[in-house]
Structures are given as structure tokens and as C-alpha cells.
Design an enzyme around this catalytic site. Structure first.
Site, PDB file in Angstrom:
ATOM      1  N   THR A   1       0.823  -1.222   0.000  1.00  0.00           N
ATOM      2  CA  THR A   1       0.000   0.000   0.000  1.00  0.00           C
ATOM      3  C   THR A   1       0.852   1.266   0.000  1.00  0.00           C
ATOM      4  OG1 THR A   1      -1.891  -1.038   1.062  1.00  0.00           O
ATOM      5  CG2 THR A   1      -1.629   1.306   1.448  1.00  0.00           C
TER       6      THR A   1
ATOM      7  N   THR B   1       1.502  -4.413   4.395  1.00  0.00           N
ATOM      8  CA  THR B   1       1.316  -4.769   5.812  1.00  0.00           C
ATOM      9  C   THR B   1       0.855  -6.206   6.015  1.00  0.00           C
ATOM     10  OG1 THR B   1      -0.962  -3.968   5.739  1.00  0.00           O
ATOM     11  CG2 THR B   1       0.718  -2.404   6.487  1.00  0.00           C
ATOM     12  N   ASP B   2       0.253  -6.806   4.963  1.00  0.00           N
ATOM     13  CA  ASP B   2      -0.447  -8.082   5.169  1.00  0.00           C
ATOM     14  C   ASP B   2       0.435  -9.186   5.735  1.00  0.00           C
ATOM     15  OD1 ASP B   2      -2.618  -6.797   4.184  1.00  0.00           O
ATOM     16  OD2 ASP B   2      -2.788  -7.947   2.337  1.00  0.00           O
TER      17      ASP B   2
HETATM   18  N1  GLU Z   1      -2.498  -6.412   0.553  1.00  0.00           N
HETATM   19  C1  GLU Z   1      -1.520  -5.422   0.255  1.00  0.00           C
HETATM   20  C2  GLU Z   1      -0.149  -5.788   0.761  1.00  0.00           C
HETATM   21  O1  GLU Z   1       0.000  -6.419   1.772  1.00  0.00           O
HETATM   22  C3  GLU Z   1      -1.867  -4.099   0.743  1.00  0.00           C
HETATM   23  C4  GLU Z   1      -1.942  -4.056   2.221  1.00  0.00           C
HETATM   24  C5  GLU Z   1      -1.007  -3.066   2.795  1.00  0.00           C
HETATM   25  O2  GLU Z   1       0.067  -2.791   2.306  1.00  0.00           O
HETATM   26  O3  GLU Z   1      -1.410  -2.521   3.811  1.00  0.00           O
HETATM   27  O4  GLU Z   1       0.799  -5.396   0.165  1.00  0.00           O
END
Ligand code: GLU
Length: 340
Positions: free
Chosen positions: A14, A86-87
Site C-alpha cells: 500500500t 502490511t499483510d
Molecule cells: N495487501 C496489500 C499488501 O500487503 C496491501 C496491504 C497493505 O500494504 O497494507 O501489500
């Protein structure tokens, strides 16, 4: 004053998205874009930015993180920041922690709010991560602190950090231990030090796991009245399914539903099976309190490996890494045992 040299390695996530023509967020920003959004960085550090990939962290693989660890191990620098989604941050940070022995800060950071939203957290998290990497206390204790995650002005140990919420800005926490430090104004305030012995022991047993082949590990979360059909499928189809190990998200202090206890026991005869607490804040599990066929006493006797305080996602990372390094059942059990 000579500024510390900090390398920023961008994987995607993200923090690195931008809107497409429809307004949907797509991977697209590189490391230079992330650095350009935070002009304050130049005053803190001598920054080198590199785009490693532009993928969501839900699509990262073990092989990519092993390659990243090799890259980080070879850098001549004073600190490393990895930006990603973050995932899977709680898993990649832990894997890097198992693979890296360095005397410099290695920090993973990310963003919950994308750059198109009002008050995105990516730039602030990147600035905080660089501040942490440049801090004298952090640098002096870098080896003891191990790989860290920096989110929302808090610093977490890789073994402890979890993503506790899918969308909230304050999504990250370390339920067992709390943060290592807080960022207040422009100061790092130390709060605690991680218990490092289990990681050090794991590293000693793992050796250079980067040369090993991928070892798929299944994660089965045990819920109310779980009949064990998936465990049966693993027993029946072990060769064609291809899993080399299993983590069971165990109930309570280390229990499975009684009806599937014989299946879990049989599975542990053919594959390494790790029990790991499904309870939100993680383990440690019990070892010698409850009796009966589905209790911790019986399951430990039957050869299931005890995951200690590691949560299921982290136990899965450790089991994959142990298998990749070629460790046998006894050595794997010894590594997990050190986690309590
Ligand atoms: N699902 C994506 C990832 O992990 C976006 C989630 C995020 O970065 O917060 O890259």
C-alpha cells in the site's frame, strides 16, 4: 557530523500504490518516489533507495525474502529499511530476523492508508523508520534488538509484532511483550529489550537456510467441532499434496477436539506437526496440566512439536525455515522448544 548511510529497499505494498484511471489503487511507486515524498530524510541520513519489486505483500514468497536477506547481508551500510505491504509484515520481518545476523538496524515498515487518502501514514512511517535506524541507542543495541518493525511511531521486535486489525491505522501490536521503543517528538524512547536466546539458538541450528528448497507448510486453524477431514486428506494425499510440515492453530493451552486426536497423532508420525496457540495473543502453551487423549500431555507424548509462545503464522515461518535448512524432527523440536 557524518550522517549514517541508510539503504531503503522497496518491495511494494500500500505504501507504494497509486490510483489507476478508475481510482483503484495499484502497485506503482518505486523506492525513489517513497523517498521523494519525505524531504526530511536527507537531513537525517545519506539515503540509497532501491526498488526490489512492486508487489503486494500477500503475493511475496519465502524465496524472495531469502534473496532479500542475502542482499541485506551483503550491503555495506549503517542501516536498512525494507518497505512492503502490511499483510505479511509479521511473517517477513520474522523470517528476516531468523536469517540475518548483523550489527546494524534492519527495519521493516509499511502503510495502512494509501497515498491517495487524506493523511496517508506511509511517509510518516518511513521517516520514523529512518529516525529509528539513525538513533544511537538503537544502533548500539542493533544485534540484540534484531529485525524490527516500525509502525505509527512504535518499534516492535520481529518475533513479537502482529497485524492485529485488517484496516485500522493502528493495526500493529506486540500483545505478548509490548513495543521495544516509542518515537516521541524526534526522540527514540527505549522501553524494553527482546528475549533473544531462542532466535540465536534457531540461527545456530539453521545455518545457511537460503540454499534450501521451498518446503510448503500447511496451517490448519482448529475451530469448534473441527472433524479433522483436512488432516485425513493430508494423511491420504501426503505425496501428491506436497506439504512437508503442518502447523495446527491449537485450542487453549495445546488441545485439539477429541474426535481428531487420533488423526493428529497419526499425522505427527509422518510429518512434523507443530502446535501453536490460536488464542489471539499467542502462547506459551501448557505442557503438563491436562490429561486425556486430546490434551497437551498426550499430544506431546505422541510426538507433536510444541510451538511455545510463537503464534501460528510465525510458527509456520519457523517450520518452513527449519525444513528448508534440512533439520530433522528432533532438531526442529529443539528449536521450537526454546520459544517456551
Ligand atoms: N495487501 C496489500 C499488501 O500487503 C496491501 C496491504 C497493505 O500494504 O497494507 O501489500
Amino acid at each position: 557530523m557524518i550522517k549514517p548511510r541508510i539503504n531503503i529497499l522497496a518491495l511494494g505494498g500500500t505504501i507504494a500504490t497509486r490510483p489507476d484511471a478508475s481510482g483503484a489503487m495499484q502497485m506503482g511507486l518505486g523506492a525513489d518516489d517513497l523517498v521523494a515524498a519525505v524531504p526530511e530524510l536527507a537531513a537525517l541520513a545519506d539515503i540509497t533507495a532501491e526498488t526490489v519489486s512492486k508487489v503486494g505483500s500477500h503475493s511475496l514468497g519465502f524465496d524472495q525474502i531469502h534473496a532479500l536477506a542475502v542482499r541485506i547481508a551483503g550491503l555495506d551500510t549503517d542501516g536498512v529499511i525494507v518497505t512492503q505491504g502490511t499483510d505479511t509484515l509479521e511473517e517477513t520481518a520474522f523470517l528476516l530476523d531468523l536469517l540475518l545476523v548483523r550489527d546494524i538496524p534492519v527495519i521493516v515498515t509499511a502503510a495502512m492508508r494509501n497515498p491517495a487518502l487524506t493523511s496517508p501514514d506511509g511517509p510518516g512511517n518511513l521517516l520514523a523508520a529512518v529516525r529509528v535506524a539513525c538513533d544511537p541507542w538503537i544502533r548500539a543495541h542493533a544485534r540484540v534488538l534484531g529485525v524490527m518493525a516500525v509502525m505509527l511511531d512504535e518499534v516492535y521486535a520481529a518475533a513479537d509484532v502482529v497485524k492485529a486489525h485488517p484496516t485500522r491505522l493502528n493495526a500493529f501490536a506486540a500483545p505478548q511483550s509490548g513495543p521495544l521503543a516509542a518515537l516521541v517528538e524526534d526522540r527514540i524512547v527505549p522501553l524494553s529489550r527482546p528475549v533473544r536466546e531462542p532466535i540465536t539458538l534457531a540461527q545456530a541450528r539453521l545455518g545457511d537456510a537460503s540454499h534450501g528448497k521451498a518446503q510448503p507448510v500447511a496451517l490448519l486453524w482448529l475451530g469448534l467441532d473441527e472433524p479433522g477431514f483436512l488432516v485425513q486428506a493430508l494423511l491420504d494425499g501426503r505425496d501428491h499434496l506436497g506439504y512437508r510440515g503442518v502447523v495446527l492453530g491449537a485450542m487453549g493451552g495445546g488441545h485439539v477436539p477429541e474426535r481428531m486426536a487420533p488423526l493428529a497423532t497419526r499425522l505427527a508420525e509422518v510429518l512434523p506437526v507443530v502446535m501453536s496457540a490460536r488464542a489471539g495473543a499467542g502462547g506459551p502453551l501448557l505442557r503438563q496440566t491436562y490429561g486425556g487423549p486430546s490434551s497437551e500431555i498426550a499430544l506431546r507424548k505422541a510426538g507433536l512439536i510444541w510451538g511455545g509462545r510463537l503464534q501460528p503464522l510465525k510458527a509456520r515461518v519457523l517450520l518452513e525455515t527449519c525444513l528448508r535448512a534440512g533439520l530433522g524432527r528432533a532438531a526442529i523440536a529443539e528449536v521450537f522448544d526454546a520459544f517456551g
